[in-house]
Design an enzyme around this catalytic site. Sequence first.
Site, short mmCIF file in Angstrom:
data_model
loop_
_atom_site.label_atom_id
_atom_site.label_comp_id
_atom_site.label_asym_id
_atom_site.label_seq_id
_atom_site.Cartn_x
_atom_site.Cartn_y
_atom_site.Cartn_z
N GLN A 21 -30.37 16.79 56.89
CA GLN A 21 -30.25 16.36 55.58
C GLN A 21 -29.35 15.15 55.26
OE1 GLN A 21 -29.23 20.96 55.02
NE2 GLN A 21 -31.04 20.49 53.62
N ARG A 78 -17.83 21.51 57.98
CA ARG A 78 -19.40 22.16 58.13
C ARG A 78 -20.44 21.28 58.79
NH1 ARG A 78 -24.09 26.25 57.37
NH2 ARG A 78 -24.80 26.88 59.16
N HIS A 124 -29.38 23.20 63.31
CA HIS A 124 -29.84 23.40 61.95
C HIS A 124 -31.15 23.02 61.69
CE1 HIS A 124 -27.76 24.08 57.94
NE2 HIS A 124 -29.51 23.76 57.14
N ASN A 170 -28.48 27.58 63.08
CA ASN A 170 -28.60 28.27 61.11
C ASN A 170 -29.57 28.43 60.61
OD1 ASN A 170 -27.11 27.81 58.64
ND2 ASN A 170 -29.81 27.26 58.48
N GLU A 171 -29.57 30.11 60.20
CA GLU A 171 -30.87 30.83 59.75
C GLU A 171 -31.92 31.66 60.50
OE1 GLU A 171 -31.11 28.92 56.14
OE2 GLU A 171 -29.41 30.00 54.80
N ASN A 313 -24.52 32.68 54.99
CA ASN A 313 -25.38 32.09 54.08
C ASN A 313 -26.04 33.26 52.44
OD1 ASN A 313 -24.64 29.97 55.62
ND2 ASN A 313 -26.91 29.56 56.12
N TYR A 315 -26.19 32.80 49.14
CA TYR A 315 -26.66 32.16 47.81
C TYR A 315 -27.53 33.10 46.20
CZ TYR A 315 -26.58 27.98 50.38
OH TYR A 315 -26.77 26.54 50.86
N GLU A 383 -22.48 29.21 53.83
CA GLU A 383 -22.62 28.44 52.73
C GLU A 383 -22.63 29.41 51.66
OE1 GLU A 383 -26.92 26.89 53.28
OE2 GLU A 383 -26.24 25.77 55.15
N TRP A 433 -21.54 24.83 49.88
CA TRP A 433 -22.96 24.23 50.11
C TRP A 433 -22.97 23.41 49.26
CZ3 TRP A 433 -25.77 23.02 54.46
CH2 TRP A 433 -26.53 21.75 54.49
N GLU A 440 -33.67 17.54 50.31
CA GLU A 440 -33.01 19.98 50.17
C GLU A 440 -34.61 20.46 50.95
OE1 GLU A 440 -31.11 22.34 49.87
OE2 GLU A 440 -32.68 23.97 49.32
N TRP A 441 -35.06 19.77 52.42
CA TRP A 441 -36.07 19.81 53.20
C TRP A 441 -38.01 19.82 52.36
CZ3 TRP A 441 -34.38 20.20 56.96
CH2 TRP A 441 -33.51 21.01 57.34
C1 GBH Z 1 -29.96 27.00 53.10
O1 GBH Z 1 -31.10 27.56 53.05
C2 GBH Z 1 -30.07 25.86 53.90
O2 GBH Z 1 -28.97 25.91 55.33
C3 GBH Z 1 -29.52 25.08 53.57
O3 GBH Z 1 -29.93 23.93 54.58
C4 GBH Z 1 -30.15 24.04 52.08
O4 GBH Z 1 -30.33 23.02 52.17
C5 GBH Z 1 -29.51 25.70 51.01
O5 GBH Z 1 -29.56 26.76 51.51
C6 GBH Z 1 -29.90 25.49 50.24
O6 GBH Z 1 -31.81 25.92 49.70
O7 GBH Z 1 -38.90 28.52 47.41
O8 GBH Z 1 -39.11 30.85 46.62
O9 GBH Z 1 -39.51 29.79 48.85
C7 GBH Z 1 -31.10 28.77 52.09
C8 GBH Z 1 -32.42 29.96 52.52
C9 GBH Z 1 -34.45 28.90 51.78
C10 GBH Z 1 -33.59 30.47 50.30
C11 GBH Z 1 -35.63 28.45 50.90
C12 GBH Z 1 -34.03 29.83 49.24
C13 GBH Z 1 -36.61 29.00 48.61
C14 GBH Z 1 -37.41 29.81 48.64
N1 GBH Z 1 -33.11 29.34 51.66
N2 GBH Z 1 -35.74 29.81 50.09
S1 GBH Z 1 -39.05 29.69 47.66
#
Ligand code: GBH
Length: 484
Positions: A21, A78, A124, A170-171, A313, A315, A383, A433, A440-441
């Site tokens: 990232q 981290r 990761h 990670n996850e 992690n 959110y 996170e 985070w 952001e992937w």
């Molecule tokens: C983390 O994943 C990651 O470890 C980190 O790399 C990333 O940048 C950070 O969160 C912020 O996203 O769009 O409805 O399909 C957290 C897990 C994966 C939760 C993606 C939300 C999207 C759901 N996240 N997910 S959706």
Amino acid sequence: MPFPTPLPADFEWGFATASYQIEGAVNEDNRGRSIWDTFCHLQPTRTKGANGDVACDHYHRYEEDFDLLKKYGAKAYRFSISWSRIIPLGGRDDPLNETGIEFYNTLIDSLLGRGITPWVTLYHWDLPQALHDRYGGWLDVEESQKDFERYAKICYERFGDRVKNWITLNEPWIVSIFGYATGGNAPGRSSINPQSFQGNTATEPWIVGRALIMSHARAVALYNKQFRESQKGQIGISLNGDYYEPWDDQDTRDKVAAERRMEFHIGWFANPIFLARDYPPCMREQLGERLPIFTPSDFSILEKAKVDFYGMNYYTSQFARHRDQPAPETDFIGNIEELQGDKNGISVGEPSGVHWLRSAPQLFRKHLTRIYQKYGKPIYVTENGCPCPGEDAMTCDESVNDSYRIRYFEDHLEAIALANNEDGTHIKGYFAWSLLDNLEWSDGYGVRFGVTFTDYVTLKRTPKKSAMLLQHIFHERMNLPTAS
Ligand code: GBH
């Protein structure tokens, strides 16, 4: 604001990032390709046209980034190691890349030189592409765990004299489900995603889950046997997973659904990893033979793989509503419906700058306590963070006034302090985070989670208000003076 609930003076805190990232420099110094390089360059795009070729160019700008960390007052940082910088082809008989090892040595020394404690994630999401090509990567349970174990060994040997805090994976839930069920992440395999041309959502994620659990366990067992005594570090894993409340709190079926959802998210990995036990019974019941078994020899490795902490992690939270129909074979969430509002239309929390994330600190507190009671290990929140509403469309000047993020941090830290002081839950640290806005992937560069604004044209970094405030928030709670 009422007087904040205190945190212990030795509470660990800082910021988190991940290699792909932020680093960029994907073709430099003999780095091998990873599955994310491939995924980001697929046509048609599956990452909003974005890739990590340059990202934040942290590979060349780490000194500047660590100066920021220092300025923000962080005690810890981290970051993750890119496997394919260390072993370009990934495998246990493949050659090491000394320049890659040198890069991470420099990062570690630069942090320690600034008085910042390194926390290292081994994986990761950036699997060496060569392992995917060679044997299907995580789909080969036996090969992948041996290769991961050797990669971990190299990291302990080369960095473990100075790195005392390790996170294996990670996850793993995201790796399995997004990589092999929905196809939203690399390697993008799925049988339900029109953009995927290979994969089997009904079977592959469960195989990959077992490969990840056993890879983690081997890496930990190796640390315990050969490195723990001399290096005296600690090791754990970072699991994601939202907290779920019943959609109708009067309906037992919704209560069971909420619990089942969390078992599919967290228990899948936490049962074998923290309790050396089989998957949760509700998973076995729904998935039947598609859920691979652990052999007696797997269990003997799991028994030896005692970890020191639970990396969380977190959110957001959601509501779970039961479904009356039987689960389709492609279901991976426990045959429930996920909602952001309950039966009475009450939202789980205030919306952020990304659709899936609403701020739900009271449920975070419940989540921390549920996890601590079930798995019995001290928790480090590895996170937690958010993008502000509308931040994707903001200029730098607008983005730095991140009052939503400041409130999010304050509310979630209060939840931690309350869980610690009033619920008997043991939380030892917190990583926001993220240090920087970064890739952001699959969402590309639009969604900004950083406490530092990244201008992706000039690569200039600009601290947002939250970056400087976090130190005040912590020091106030820890009863420490704040350096100006
Ligand atoms: C983390 O994943 C990651 O470890 C980190 O790399 C990333 O940048 C950070 O969160 C912020 O996203 O769009 O409805 O399909 C957290 C897990 C994966 C939760 C993606 C939300 C999207 C759901 N996240 N997910 S959706």
